[in-house]
Design a protein around this motif. Structure first.
Motif, PDB file in Angstrom:
ATOM      1  N   LEU A 122       0.081  -1.852  -7.538  1.00 23.42           N
ATOM      2  CA  LEU A 122      -1.245  -2.278  -7.981  1.00 23.42           C
ATOM      3  C   LEU A 122      -1.749  -3.490  -7.188  1.00 23.42           C
ATOM      4  O   LEU A 122      -2.930  -3.558  -6.832  1.00 23.42           O
ATOM      5  CB  LEU A 122      -1.228  -2.589  -9.475  1.00 23.42           C
ATOM      6  N   THR A 123      -0.890  -4.446  -6.912  1.00 25.67           N
ATOM      7  CA  THR A 123      -1.323  -5.596  -6.108  1.00 25.67           C
ATOM      8  C   THR A 123      -1.619  -5.174  -4.675  1.00 25.67           C
ATOM      9  O   THR A 123      -2.539  -5.695  -4.035  1.00 25.67           O
ATOM     10  CB  THR A 123      -0.272  -6.720  -6.122  1.00 25.67           C
ATOM     11  N   ASP A 124      -0.859  -4.226  -4.163  1.00 25.55           N
ATOM     12  CA  ASP A 124      -1.128  -3.687  -2.827  1.00 25.55           C
ATOM     13  C   ASP A 124      -2.515  -3.056  -2.777  1.00 25.55           C
ATOM     14  O   ASP A 124      -3.285  -3.261  -1.818  1.00 25.55           O
ATOM     15  CB  ASP A 124      -0.048  -2.662  -2.476  1.00 25.55           C
ATOM     16  N   MET A 125      -2.857  -2.300  -3.810  1.00 24.51           N
ATOM     17  CA  MET A 125      -4.154  -1.622  -3.851  1.00 24.51           C
ATOM     18  C   MET A 125      -5.318  -2.603  -3.855  1.00 24.51           C
ATOM     19  O   MET A 125      -6.308  -2.411  -3.147  1.00 24.51           O
ATOM     20  CB  MET A 125      -4.229  -0.727  -5.096  1.00 24.51           C
ATOM     21  N   ILE A 126      -5.236  -3.669  -4.649  1.00 24.02           N
ATOM     22  CA  ILE A 126      -6.390  -4.562  -4.778  1.00 24.02           C
ATOM     23  C   ILE A 126      -6.472  -5.602  -3.663  1.00 24.02           C
ATOM     24  O   ILE A 126      -7.481  -6.311  -3.558  1.00 24.02           O
ATOM     25  CB  ILE A 126      -6.412  -5.270  -6.147  1.00 24.02           C
ATOM     26  N   THR A 127      -5.441  -5.716  -2.831  1.00 27.01           N
ATOM     27  CA  THR A 127      -5.467  -6.703  -1.750  1.00 27.01           C
ATOM     28  C   THR A 127      -5.538  -6.075  -0.368  1.00 27.01           C
ATOM     29  O   THR A 127      -6.114  -6.667   0.547  1.00 27.01           O
ATOM     30  CB  THR A 127      -4.208  -7.594  -1.790  1.00 27.01           C
ATOM     31  N   ALA A 128      -4.943  -4.914  -0.180  1.00 24.37           N
ATOM     32  CA  ALA A 128      -4.744  -4.409   1.175  1.00 24.37           C
ATOM     33  C   ALA A 128      -5.207  -2.977   1.367  1.00 24.37           C
ATOM     34  O   ALA A 128      -4.694  -2.260   2.239  1.00 24.37           O
ATOM     35  CB  ALA A 128      -3.265  -4.533   1.548  1.00 24.37           C
ATOM     36  N   SER A 129      -6.158  -2.514   0.592  1.00 17.68           N
ATOM     37  CA  SER A 129      -6.664  -1.163   0.783  1.00 17.68           C
ATOM     38  C   SER A 129      -7.376  -1.053   2.130  1.00 17.68           C
ATOM     39  O   SER A 129      -8.073  -1.971   2.564  1.00 17.68           O
ATOM     40  CB  SER A 129      -7.627  -0.786  -0.338  1.00 17.68           C
ATOM     41  N   VAL A 130      -7.204   0.094   2.773  1.00 12.18           N
ATOM     42  CA  VAL A 130      -7.778   0.297   4.100  1.00 12.18           C
ATOM     43  C   VAL A 130      -9.286   0.463   4.035  1.00 12.18           C
ATOM     44  O   VAL A 130     -10.020   0.012   4.922  1.00 12.18           O
ATOM     45  CB  VAL A 130      -7.132   1.537   4.767  1.00 12.18           C
ATOM     46  N   LEU A 131      -9.783   1.104   3.008  1.00 11.58           N
ATOM     47  CA  LEU A 131     -11.210   1.388   2.860  1.00 11.58           C
ATOM     48  C   LEU A 131     -11.738   2.091   4.110  1.00 11.58           C
ATOM     49  O   LEU A 131     -12.663   1.638   4.790  1.00 11.58           O
ATOM     50  CB  LEU A 131     -11.999   0.095   2.589  1.00 11.58           C
ATOM     51  N   ALA A 132     -11.132   3.230   4.399  1.00  8.36           N
ATOM     52  CA  ALA A 132     -11.476   3.982   5.603  1.00  8.36           C
ATOM     53  C   ALA A 132     -12.753   4.791   5.401  1.00  8.36           C
ATOM     54  O   ALA A 132     -13.046   5.273   4.306  1.00  8.36           O
ATOM     55  CB  ALA A 132     -10.326   4.917   5.971  1.00  8.36           C
ATOM     56  N   GLU A 133     -13.486   4.960   6.486  1.00  4.50           N
ATOM     57  CA  GLU A 133     -14.758   5.679   6.411  1.00  4.50           C
ATOM     58  C   GLU A 133     -14.548   7.149   6.079  1.00  4.50           C
ATOM     59  O   GLU A 133     -15.333   7.738   5.321  1.00  4.50           O
ATOM     60  CB  GLU A 133     -15.505   5.535   7.734  1.00  4.50           C
ATOM     61  N   ASP A 134     -13.483   7.758   6.619  1.00  4.60           N
ATOM     62  CA  ASP A 134     -13.252   9.163   6.306  1.00  4.60           C
ATOM     63  C   ASP A 134     -12.863   9.357   4.846  1.00  4.60           C
ATOM     64  O   ASP A 134     -13.182  10.380   4.227  1.00  4.60           O
ATOM     65  CB  ASP A 134     -12.200   9.765   7.233  1.00  4.60           C
ATOM     66  N   ALA A 135     -12.176   8.349   4.258  1.00  4.42           N
ATOM     67  CA  ALA A 135     -11.845   8.424   2.836  1.00  4.42           C
ATOM     68  C   ALA A 135     -13.110   8.355   1.994  1.00  4.42           C
ATOM     69  O   ALA A 135     -13.232   9.047   0.972  1.00  4.42           O
ATOM     70  CB  ALA A 135     -10.895   7.296   2.458  1.00  4.42           C
ATOM     71  N   LEU A 136     -14.076   7.528   2.410  1.00  3.78           N
ATOM     72  CA  LEU A 136     -15.344   7.455   1.690  1.00  3.78           C
ATOM     73  C   LEU A 136     -16.065   8.795   1.742  1.00  3.78           C
ATOM     74  O   LEU A 136     -16.615   9.259   0.732  1.00  3.78           O
ATOM     75  CB  LEU A 136     -16.229   6.356   2.271  1.00  3.78           C
ATOM     76  N   ALA A 137     -16.058   9.433   2.897  1.00  6.60           N
ATOM     77  CA  ALA A 137     -16.750  10.712   3.032  1.00  6.60           C
ATOM     78  C   ALA A 137     -16.179  11.756   2.081  1.00  6.60           C
ATOM     79  O   ALA A 137     -16.923  12.519   1.448  1.00  6.60           O
ATOM     80  CB  ALA A 137     -16.640  11.199   4.481  1.00  6.60           C
ATOM     81  N   THR A 138     -14.849  11.769   1.958  1.00  7.04           N
ATOM     82  CA  THR A 138     -14.215  12.729   1.055  1.00  7.04           C
ATOM     83  C   THR A 138     -14.433  12.365  -0.403  1.00  7.04           C
ATOM     84  O   THR A 138     -14.810  13.205  -1.231  1.00  7.04           O
ATOM     85  CB  THR A 138     -12.703  12.807   1.338  1.00  7.04           C
ATOM     86  N   GLU A 139     -14.199  11.088  -0.724  1.00  7.83           N
ATOM     87  CA  GLU A 139     -14.283  10.678  -2.126  1.00  7.83           C
ATOM     88  C   GLU A 139     -15.713  10.689  -2.634  1.00  7.83           C
ATOM     89  O   GLU A 139     -15.954  10.856  -3.827  1.00  7.83           O
ATOM     90  CB  GLU A 139     -13.660   9.291  -2.296  1.00  7.83           C
TER      91      GLU A 139
END
Length: 447
Positions: A122-139
């Motif tokens: 959970l700490t990894d998710m809220i601090t170090a997420s990649v926030l990739a553009e291809d992930a945005l397109a899919t999600e």
């Protein structure tokens, strides 16, 4: 130390409730940690809260909080999306997130021996997420399907429309939490990254955890996880705080006289090919901090909170006009609403609307009796106590206390306040609400 002082002293490390073991600390970086140790269970539930919700978005970025919540599950610098999902699945745990109007919550429930894993993920998710553009397109496509699913549900679309009409469709708090299809489609990855950079920081983070855990050990795990993700935890940092709500009662704009004017209140109609007409009727209510919130809970229980409630007995049991009928309320920092819902065949709509309004008006004019008061208090306190058997519910309660109320309230104090509600309190509030009808929403077939 009195519990209130724990919220005034930024360096506090206080046992808020010796009887139940609730403890609160301010960690480096301004991170707030609240825990309750329970050795009777072999599990723990942990929640990471950010006091940012859909009401904190600009109109151009509506839905960005919800989109960001989804993207945090799509991979970090150390983990893939599959790694995040598998981490909880392989230990039989549960992890998810919630975006609301005034907060975002990421949580996990695991065996106590797996708590270090949950904290790390959970700490990894809220601090170090990649926030990739291809992930945005899919999600983005997933979220558009989620919005479409809500559009297909007359209950969902009816409630969202009712809430927007009461609170103001063009106001931040009145907008849908998930945004609209148009606003979600317009979001760019830069918008989401800017939102993340602005709000996801140590002094904005609240962590609550309940179960078989040790406060000091959890504090150490949290700090290690946050630092591993790249957050700097300054020793002298203090928590970010939002202003407290200033309006304790129902809004007064646009009031109607109930019940006479309610039937003529122009409904906001949404045409759907359904067999029933789904009716929402209500108006402005109480804020989350109102001194009358416990009286409101009692009122809602008596009015439409169960099978013995007035609405259920009058509209369903005695007249057979509806299968589903109930009352509801919602409170925020500076706004609130109340309402009643019923679903019936279209030809019965006018009669049902009049009965909904009349029942609340009757409570204000004629009051309630001792049996109703006792039954409502029993329902509320019993449900409250049963909920506390679950570590997830207690975790959520600690988060609400910290983010909304800013003052710790023990279970005994809460029960005492409910017990102190009298017949006059309920009747007076019913009278106020009965003159606050402003909104009528209907979802159903064209007449």
């Amino acid at each position: 130390m009195p519990a209130d002082l724990a919220y005034d002293d930024p360096s506090s490390d206080v046992l808020l409730d010796p009887a139940t073991g609730v403890r609160r600390s301010i960690l480096p970086g301004g991170v707030r940690l609240l825990t309750q140790r329970d050795r009777s269970v072999r599990s723990a539930t942990i929640g990471l809260w950010l006091p940012v919700g859909s009401r904190d978005e600009t109109p151009a970025h509506a839905g960005s909080t919800h989109v960001l919540e989804h993207l945090l599950f799509k991979g970090t610098r150390r983990r893939s999306a599959m790694d995040i999902a598998a981490a909880f699945d392989e230990v039989g745990g549960d992890s998810n997130a919630v975006t609301a109007k005034e907060h975002t919550l990421y949580y996990g429930r695991v065996r106590s021996s797996d708590l270090p894993m949950a904290v790390d993920v959970l700490t990894d998710m809220i601090t170090a997420s990649v926030l990739a553009e291809d992930a945005l397109a899919t999600e983005r496509e997933v979220i558009l399907e989620e919005l479409a699913m809500a559009e297909d549900d007359p209950g969902d679309i009816g409630y969202e429309t009712f809430l927007a009409d009461v609170l103001g469709p063009d106001t931040p708090i009145g907008r849908p939490v998930g945004g609209t299809a148009g606003s979600v489609e317009a979001l760019t990855i830069e918008d989401v990254r800017d939102h993340f950079a602005e709000h996801y920081r140590p002094d904005n983070l609240v962590v609550t955890a309940v179960g078989d855990l040790d406060h000091e050990e959890l504090a150490g795990m949290l700090q290690a996880g946050l630092r591993r993700g790249g957050w700097e935890l300054a020793a002298d940092a203090v928590p970010e705080r939002r202003p407290r709500a200033a309006h304790p009662g129902p809004a007064s704009a646009g009031l109607l006289t109930a019940p006479a004017d309610v039937a003529s209140l122009t409904p906001h109609r949404l045409s759907r090919p359904t067999e029933q007409n789904h009716i929402y009727l209500g108006g402005h209510g109480l804020t989350a901090l109102s001194e009358d919130r416990h009286a409101l809970s009692v009122l809602m229980s008596i009015l439409g909170g169960g099978m013995s409630s007035r609405l259920f007995q009058n509209i369903r049991e005695e007249r057979g006009l509806a299968y589903s009928v109930y009352s509801f309320s919602a409170g925020y920092r500076d706004a609130g609403l109340f309402g009643m819902y019923a679903a019936c065949r279209p030809g019965r709509t006018t009669q049902v609307v009049e009965l909904l309004a009349e029942e609340l008006s009757r409570m204000g004019e004629q009051g309630i009796d001792e049996l109703e008061l006792a039954r409502a208090k029993g329902q509320i306190t019993g449900s409250f106590a049963l909920g506390l058997e679950d570590t997830s519910s207690r975790m959520g309660r600690l988060g609400t206390i910290e983010l909304v109320h800013g003052r710790y309230t023990s279970v005994d104090e809460t029960l005492a306040r409910i017990g102190a509600v009298g017949i006059g309190d309920v009747s007076a509030l019913a009278s106020r609400l009965a003159s606050s009808f402003s909104t009528r929403v209907e979802v159903g077939p064209d007449s």
